[in-house]
Write an enzyme that holds these catalytic residues in place. Structure first.
Site, PDB file in Angstrom:
ATOM      1  N   ARG A 213       0.844  -1.199   0.000  1.00 56.16           N
ATOM      2  CA  ARG A 213       0.000   0.000   0.000  1.00 56.16           C
ATOM      3  C   ARG A 213       0.880   1.251   0.000  1.00 56.16           C
ATOM      4  NH1 ARG A 213      -3.796  -1.074   5.050  1.00 56.16           N
ATOM      5  NH2 ARG A 213      -4.550   1.041   4.545  1.00 56.16           N
ATOM      6  N   CYS A 289      -0.824   5.750   9.458  1.00 53.98           N
ATOM      7  CA  CYS A 289      -1.232   4.427   8.971  1.00 53.98           C
ATOM      8  C   CYS A 289      -2.429   4.634   8.054  1.00 53.98           C
ATOM      9  CB  CYS A 289      -1.542   3.484  10.139  1.00 53.98           C
ATOM     10  SG  CYS A 289      -2.853   4.066  11.241  1.00 53.98           S
TER      11      CYS A 289
END
Length: 334
Positions: A213, A289
């Site tokens: 990601r 995050c």
């Protein structure tokens, strides 16, 4: 190839986010982590409160509040991180609550400013560090995470309970003061991206998402663009954890690596020199995050290496950054 970073040239942080509370006696602090056996011993104290801070990704079928009723550590209460939170302009959940919302929640749990609060989740280590970050940021130093969580507790053959929770008397908890330097805003993160790595006032940005990601090779579960903030470092939260199997149930759960191994993982992510500067308090860190949850695993891991390390959180994290069309997103595949 490791990315470099730029960081946040803001008002300098103290050596730890809760520095304004250092006037409290050292004895008022609790360990960051407790083992299941240590918690079992602590349960005999009337001044210990146990909170289940389990949280699951929105795209999973699990329900944390329902599972709490079905099984929990005896005497625990359920802390809903999405409810004990502040509203967000983009509609994000589990953002840092206001002082009054935090205090009101603790009063309902019967918690006082001197209570030792032990937080756990049903993964082992996943969402409980976010709860601990909140407690410590509001100056409640007598707070800990149960290493291994509910499954680790069960693996030691310790008891659980089920059914509705019996009511408890409401306590008094004055609204505390948030250590505001622990939280970063979107504007601060954008300002950070314009700074050079050599700037000693800049923050090192650590991204706790999975590496795919971060690089942009894997999609975001939210449908937002993947990639990363310019010059941030990839340090997936899983790098700070190990997986164990329960001796009695066989269930698999996560616990933190020992501090020396955490230090090696930090070295691998940012390089030995930057790691040294971070741990000596000469460089600041902001963790990010997907939504502000697992970044707190990195926060706690860094604190386990050196508790005085200055570490902040970008509360909105990638959801906030990637949701804004003006954000610069870098992508690369190693």
């Amino acid at each position: 190839m490791m990315s470099t970073f730029r960081a946040l040239a803001f008002v300098p942080l103290p050596r730890a986010c809760s520095m304004q509370y250092m006037t409290r006696s050292i004895s008022s602090k609790a360990p960051l982590l407790v083992t299941p056996k240590a918690l079992q011993q602590l349960r005999s104290s009337a001044d210990v409160n146990i909170l289940d801070a389990s949280w699951f990704m929105p795209n999973t079928p699990r329900n944390a509040s329902k599972e709490f009723i079905e099984k929990r550590i005896p005497g625990a209460r359920y802390l809903d991180l999405d409810e004990v939170a502040a509203p967000n302009e983009l509609g994000f959940k589990h953002m840092m609550p206001s002082a009054q919302v935090f205090a009101d929640a603790l009063e309902k749990f019967g918690i006082t400013p001197t209570s030792h609060v032990v937080l756990y989740d049903s993964h082992g280590i996943f969402s409980a560090p976010r709860a601990l970050f909140t407690f410590r940021s509001f100056g409640h130093e007598r707070s800990s995470v149960l290493d291994g969580g509910l499954l680790g507790w069960e693996s030691e053959g310790l008891p659980t309970e089920t059914g509705p929770v019996v009511g408890i008397p409401r306590s008094t908890y004055p609204a505390p003061t948030l250590a505001s330097e622990c939280i970063r805003s979107y504007d601060q993160m954008v300002s950070n991206a314009a700074k050079e790595v050599s700037d000693p006032l800049a923050d090192i940005v650590l991204d706790a998402r999975a590496h795919g990601r971060y690089t942009g090779s894997d999609p975001e579960p939210t449908g937002l663009p993947s990639g990363h903030m310019p010059h941030s470092f990839s340090l997936p939260f899983s790098a700070f954890l190990r997986t164990s199997s329960g001796r009695h149930s066989g269930a698999r759960f996560t616990t933190f690596l020992p501090p020396d191994e955490l230090r090696r993982r930090l070295d691998d992510a940012v390089g030995a020199e930057y790691a040294r500067l971070i741990l000596e308090g000469q460089r600041r860190v902001t963790n990010t995050c997907g939504s502000g949850m697992t970044a707190c695993i990195l926060w706690l891991g860094l604190k386990l290496i050196k508790e005085t390390a200055p570490v902040a959180l970008y509360d909105e994290s990638w959801m906030g950054y990637a949701s804004r069309p003006q954000s610069k997103i870098d992508k690369y595949v190693r």
